[in-house]
Scaffold this active site. Sequence first.
Site, PDB file in Angstrom:
ATOM      1  N   GLU A 155       0.662  -1.238  -0.138  1.00  0.00           N
ATOM      2  CA  GLU A 155       0.040  -0.020  -0.126  1.00  0.00           C
ATOM      3  C   GLU A 155       1.016   1.190   0.121  1.00  0.00           C
ATOM      4  O   GLU A 155       0.760   1.930   0.888  1.00  0.00           O
ATOM      5  CB  GLU A 155      -0.955   0.041   1.258  1.00  0.00           C
ATOM      6  CG  GLU A 155      -2.016  -0.976   1.107  1.00  0.00           C
ATOM      7  CD  GLU A 155      -3.077  -1.121   2.113  1.00  0.00           C
ATOM      8  OE1 GLU A 155      -2.970  -0.212   3.199  1.00  0.00           O
ATOM      9  OE2 GLU A 155      -4.027  -1.646   2.142  1.00  0.00           O
ATOM     10  N   GLU A 310      -6.464  -7.751  -1.028  1.00  0.00           N
ATOM     11  CA  GLU A 310      -6.937  -7.407   0.282  1.00  0.00           C
ATOM     12  C   GLU A 310      -8.268  -7.098   0.143  1.00  0.00           C
ATOM     13  O   GLU A 310      -8.765  -6.109  -0.491  1.00  0.00           O
ATOM     14  CB  GLU A 310      -6.268  -6.387   1.107  1.00  0.00           C
ATOM     15  CG  GLU A 310      -4.680  -6.845   1.336  1.00  0.00           C
ATOM     16  CD  GLU A 310      -4.183  -5.595   2.434  1.00  0.00           C
ATOM     17  OE1 GLU A 310      -4.955  -4.921   3.024  1.00  0.00           O
ATOM     18  OE2 GLU A 310      -2.956  -5.678   2.393  1.00  0.00           O
TER      19      GLU A 310
END
Lengths: 667, 667, 667
Positions: A155, A310
């Site tokens: 991320e 995710e």
Amino acid sequence: MTVTRIWPSRPPGIAYGGDFNPEQWPEETLDEDLRLMAEAGVSFVSLAIFSWALLEPEPGRYEFAWLDRVIDAMAGAGIAVDLATATASPPPWWSRAHPDSLPVLADGTTLWWGSRQAFCPSSPDYRRSATALAAALAEHYRNHPALSMWHVHNEYGCHNAACYCDTSAASFRVWLRSRYDDLDRLNHAWGTTFWSQRYGEWDEILPPRSTGTWRNPGQQLDWARFCSDELLACYRAEREVLRRVTPDVPVTTNFMSLFEPLDYRAWAAEVDVVSNDHYVRLDMVDPADDLSLAGDLMRSLAGGPWWLMEHSTSAVNWQPLNRAKAPGEMIRNSLTHVARGADAIGFFQWRASRAGAEKYHSGMVPHAGTDTKVWREVVQLGAHLRALAEVAGSSVDAEVALAWTWPAWWGAELGAHPSVHLDAAGHLRAWHAALRRRAVTADVVSPLDGLAPYRLVVAPHLYLLTDEEAAALTAYVEGGGTLLATFFSGIVDERDHIRLGGYPGALRDLLGVRMEEFFPLLPGETVGLSDGRTGRIWSELGRTEGAEVRATFASGPVAGSPALTRHAVGAGHAWYLATRLDGADLDALVGDLVARCGVRRTAEVAEGVEVVRRRGPDGTWLFAINHTAEEQAVAASGLELLTGRPVDGRVTVAPGAVAVVRERGGG
Amino acid sequence: MTVTRIWPSRPPGIAYGGDFNPEQWPEETLDEDLRLMAEAGVSFVSLAIFSWALLEPEPGRYEFAWLDRVIDAMAGAGIAVDLATATASPPPWWSRAHPDSLPVLADGTTLWWGSRQAFCPSSPDYRRSATALAAALAEHYRNHPALSMWHVHNEYGCHNAACYCDTSAASFRVWLRSRYDDLDRLNHAWGTTFWSQRYGEWDEILPPRSTGTWRNPGQQLDWARFCSDELLACYRAEREVLRRVTPDVPVTTNFMSLFEPLDYRAWAAEVDVVSNDHYVRLDMVDPADDLSLAGDLMRSLAGGPWWLMEHSTSAVNWQPLNRAKAPGEMIRNSLTHVARGADAIGFFQWRASRAGAEKYHSGMVPHAGTDTKVWREVVQLGAHLRALAEVAGSSVDAEVALAWTWPAWWGAELGAHPSVHLDAAGHLRAWHAALRRRAVTADVVSPLDGLAPYRLVVAPHLYLLTDEEAAALTAYVEGGGTLLATFFSGIVDERDHIRLGGYPGALRDLLGVRMEEFFPLLPGETVGLSDGRTGRIWSELGRTEGAEVRATFASGPVAGSPALTRHAVGAGHAWYLATRLDGADLDALVGDLVARCGVRRTAEVAEGVEVVRRRGPDGTWLFAINHTAEEQAVAASGLELLTGRPVDGRVTVAPGAVAVVRERGGG
Amino acid sequence: MTVTRIWPSRPPGIAYGGDFNPEQWPEETLDEDLRLMAEAGVSFVSLAIFSWALLEPEPGRYEFAWLDRVIDAMAGAGIAVDLATATASPPPWWSRAHPDSLPVLADGTTLWWGSRQAFCPSSPDYRRSATALAAALAEHYRNHPALSMWHVHNEYGCHNAACYCDTSAASFRVWLRSRYDDLDRLNHAWGTTFWSQRYGEWDEILPPRSTGTWRNPGQQLDWARFCSDELLACYRAEREVLRRVTPDVPVTTNFMSLFEPLDYRAWAAEVDVVSNDHYVRLDMVDPADDLSLAGDLMRSLAGGPWWLMEHSTSAVNWQPLNRAKAPGEMIRNSLTHVARGADAIGFFQWRASRAGAEKYHSGMVPHAGTDTKVWREVVQLGAHLRALAEVAGSSVDAEVALAWTWPAWWGAELGAHPSVHLDAAGHLRAWHAALRRRAVTADVVSPLDGLAPYRLVVAPHLYLLTDEEAAALTAYVEGGGTLLATFFSGIVDERDHIRLGGYPGALRDLLGVRMEEFFPLLPGETVGLSDGRTGRIWSELGRTEGAEVRATFASGPVAGSPALTRHAVGAGHAWYLATRLDGADLDALVGDLVARCGVRRTAEVAEGVEVVRRRGPDGTWLFAINHTAEEQAVAASGLELLTGRPVDGRVTVAPGAVAVVRERGGG
């Protein structure tokens, strides 16, 4: 030496798994993990995402033994490993040794370690240490059969998308020199004659730090570009190391859906697999809208299937209110991602943590254990994904495109604008949702992505347009396409300079309108249109120059000005919408446009039923997602894959459930 | 040499007075002060609270002459002195000489002098200077007859409860080493394997300064403990000096009611007299609720009578809207404190200031002088307190306990939780108020305080429970007690680790329930229960394991899950409430519980009448406080002390007034 | 050598023009500019306001060639130049060379360059560089015929009204020494005995930087005085340079309407021409109210005609929502300024920018060009102003004064007050609007400005009153005047010390009331009065001492206390209003007061019609401004100047338009 990987190329069927952080648990837990992974049908795990502190406990001393044990166990169980480079969070010892590498906010506040991502993206120390760790991991695991994908970092930019320190300032200047070469060009691009901002030397230039009032918008726009590029450079540095050592292993880094700081269109070109993290946000009008939009965006960026790296089995921990998912909701969400092109479904994380900042984030194995709603659904989802294996690799039907670029987004969000209430991303979401309600799937593209295949292109707040982009839109319409652009599109060029002569500058001729002044509306304020619809957020004063007026503003200071127009150009049409429509008004306009353009609906559906069609070389699959509390029927014939039952003419979908029909004779 | 103090041991009757700051006024004002104090019946004053700058105008040079004059005058008037150590605010010269001792916020902002409490609690310079001043005062006044109590500092931590500077960081590390000894234990307690936070050396540990996202919760919890302990160490350093010089003089420091940063349960063990400051806050649901709760808390901490050191005669100055008290409100508030166990009533401050930041804070002598509502009530209150002298030293009847600990509060307020809307203190207030409406007085205790005497124990959001605390609750129930625990209790251990296997971990067996997932509700959102009541704030999914279901959630994603349960354990019962009830629903549940447990109501009362019974070795006093605008009657027989009239069967209480009946034959 | 300026003394007629920033455009644009300026009738431009970076591209090297070309062109076109000293924004090279001159916020945050006004007002480097630039400009253009006025700096203090750096601290101390001479006097004035704030040396004193809680109010009040004075010193330094070189050229600096940081009453004494910037703010109750108030304030400060230096042709860019002006609105606004005494109408700016932070600020030449609403109105306004040339130099009739001082405003806005909801400026606006609705024009004056000419003086929240000001109000009433003071007036002296003995201290005897305690009301909360009106924001407890009660509070804790009183004093009357009235209640009170005092209404008008009368030595002009959507008629006879038509008995004013009648026989 040739390595035989668990996945020689791409995974068979739909991959299933998630982040696995065994270092949070006693060693003996691993046996239970393996047993439960088998029960759930887990086929991949992402490992070592936050393991830097364990992998390199002291400068330059690497410890892989604990990870060897885990990765060997995965190999033994036939589970593929998406191995992280573990560079997302430097350990405390690293930050303490490199205090100049801590991120600094625009107001000078230092962000310390003790959380995550505490590094400046421009720090040469960080880049050196990160690539060294990636190299060590690559060398150590290059021949491991479980190694199936590289997960660079994690991320990027989630908490440190911009750093305003002196190191960043220096790097920004290098980036600017490369973009402008000549300081006069930069001064002109930024309009520095105003407010006495002219730069006489490169070294005078700063990041847009705290100032007494508005900062220069050209500086801010280039800063946004720089920040995206600077993290991309971090990614590329790691990727180069990995490619050199393991050229056969695909490399990804997980995106974060519609994330403003990073221009994922540029990033997508640099990854082997587009992978995404998506979390349902309770504060959105309809949280489900965002999920489908994210899926369509990722598919468009990937140009085909992508990975959902995710999402959550149930509640997250980072919103003000974090509610568990209702029964069936997690499976519905997961299969919606598959419908929109995902070929892998991953969760953060395998086991819900018992300590730390994310302990209230749900996992595949919840705190309460396996005799739970969550675990039963995790097992059921595994079975569903196995039943859908044949879908993997297929594409998705889309005849409509939403035109969207990060520079236009960044530009639209700059300060000192006519209204703070535009919400460009919300406007994109509203159009996507209206199309979805109409059973129409859209791609999310740049004007330069090749528009010809689309029957309809919608450009909501495409504020900043380059000459090239404007030309592409014009060529598209001239070639027979239909474009609808909304207000506050085409206003500025790539330097955020107003395109003079009337709004919407770059699109004025194409749309056949010329607007003079903006009359934005307060939240809750409305303006009636001559066709009975209701405008919100915006109105403006102007006139047509060639376009046909479909509706005017019916009252207020701009009464009589065009609100909706259509301009015949070449073989196509260019529509302009000078206000924002909501609800039924927007749906009706979408219905009208879609019908005029000959866009085919995926299926006839009742309200609350979402349909998408995936298409492979040999057939099609209709996904029908029932968001309602009643059973719904959708026209379909073929084999329903989740139940294994043939359907003939119509498939019924239980409340909150999903049906996937391998269609007889194609869609 | 033996000193004869004005108060040889504890004050006779109910002490009456307040902060006296004569240094703000011309010397000649003192004569009028003495005359007015006599008129009001003032029996004590707190002196020198903010006098450091006058007492030590230069480093090491002490000037006591001006204070001698005041304290001698007090002695002459028979007024006892609660003498401050004057260390609450270092003077400007001190801060300028010790710039490293200024407090620093988490984001690095320095807090400068020019206000108050501008010192870092860990500063060795501060501790040295403060104890030196305390020692000088003690030496100078050790034999003064007016010296009756030491007032250490003032409102510890009101503005500097946490300092994030490097000195604090070093002190935090010392504290942590003493708590954990071994760094591995700390790493495990804080769960540092997640997010790559593992500490390799003690010196890597920081206070929870600004970070990019959530800070480590274990670190924050220990930081809260450290901050309370660090100020307590400041207090103890001063106290040791005072005890050495004047072992016969009791030492106090004034608490601030339900104040989150300081664990007053630990502090109470270190003071000779528990004293408290309480101010009515206009932003609370019912400002009066908080007053009674604060009184009960202080009585519980003291284990008997306590001092109300500060409250206000009328308006304060620090809220957004500061309204004067209505006629009678000040007397009603004061006597409510006495009802709840206060043996002294003090005000901030004697004379309302004419300059400075607190000039709009009311005083006993207001700006408008003595021909005022405020002064007339001050004089009347003095007479009332003299009439209540016999009450001093008595205890208060309480058969119910509210279980409440600071670590549980700190834990419940950490970030990244299921909901930001829990408001643990507000929940405590709601239960206390419902009991009060039922005419039931409650103590506020730790599970380790000895629960056996109570017929009912209520634990609202007792989030963090140690093994020992959980065992104490279990033993209490097994021994015949009744416990009601609410949702989000017993979730974590003292390290903020989730107790696995189902919620509410530590209490699961005792309560006979096993919950899986949380479904918090938005503000305003409700969920119906099967018994017709309405839940708010929270719902959850789970089932009983042994408990009897009294109500379930009737709709929504957790329909059918238990909402209220009762578990028979040993000789007692353990109830669980999985949502929040308000108003009549909560009152009905309280009424039911109280009746089942045989808790005696203090008296039968109409709505809006508050009753409390104090009990001495030779008799009881019933306090009846009328919050309504009508006259109310309460059953009582004996002598009404404020009017001196006998009552037989019932006492009438005027609107907004209080009656105190020395009961015939005990309560 | 004698210079023949375009304007030998003051401009002929009403000046018309605006900020002209040709450096933002290609050189060839100047020809079109000249043509369009002639078309619009532009008679002046403000030049070089943000040109420091171009005029002094390197330290000490001045470049005037580009400006020579522009100013010569202006001279050629007969356009007067208001020449800026260009010191409002130092260029990046300057800031980089003088990093200690960057402004610093109270919390220590540095404000960087890249925006505007990035300098510390106390910086000696800034003052040296700014006066050097002013001197260079003055020397270079001293004999230029176009040079008609000096425009020092621009909007002083807009973004850097206060700097908290060490240089500012030192300068603050110098200012304080000059005010107090003796440190004991400062300590007494600030009330430093409280909270141990006593200063032992001057060097201990700081600006009111971030502190743990409330800062000392005396310090804050003096800080406000210092900040206004410090920027005034910057202005004076430049002015002295200019006066020395060009003693015949008037000097101005543009004010910013009701701007809190600068005491424009003190500033007005230092300028040759009062000039003002006014922008309509959408967030005000009625944005038009503020415009008329600003005009009356500027006229009062100037003691006669003044310049409107900047307003906008349409939208601005700095509010959250920036709406274009409706058709006719710009002309209406402009002529309202003329009605209130403006002898010049200027705009920011000539051409709307195409880049930079202000590109969405409208200009006289909009982005869309000259075939636009804006340009047509700009041309029409030019014609209107030419038609009104005879009005220039005349005064405005006003029989009512609003008493208003900056120190009272600063005092009223200090923290730790009874209520954060007072909004002193809003209260002033409300009274001004009510008078305006009654067709009554008011001056805005200090009590020391000479009140005798006024029939009525209203003092809304004149919180801080010096003895001299209080005496002036008393003398005014004794001499036959009528004063109405509202609650929270006269409370403190110039040191912010409460005037003891009852509120409103300094006015207690004059008003014949004595109040004890404040009971402010929450937003939305109301209290009924005995006369049927409704009080808001405030109530208080007290009684009359000599005054006649006109209304009391009818309920609540202060029921029976006086709400509106009148006290006969000498030949006049002093009224007191102890709450806030709105809407019709306030209008009725204003109507009553005005009638009692014999204040003449400018004309009988319908609701929504604004009337003002300008008066010259030889006649009067009635301005009638129609804010309604219907045609309105106003009684008038003479010649309507905008149309050139005679009117006899009544003039009709189109919706949204303005009429200006040269009255037959005076007003």
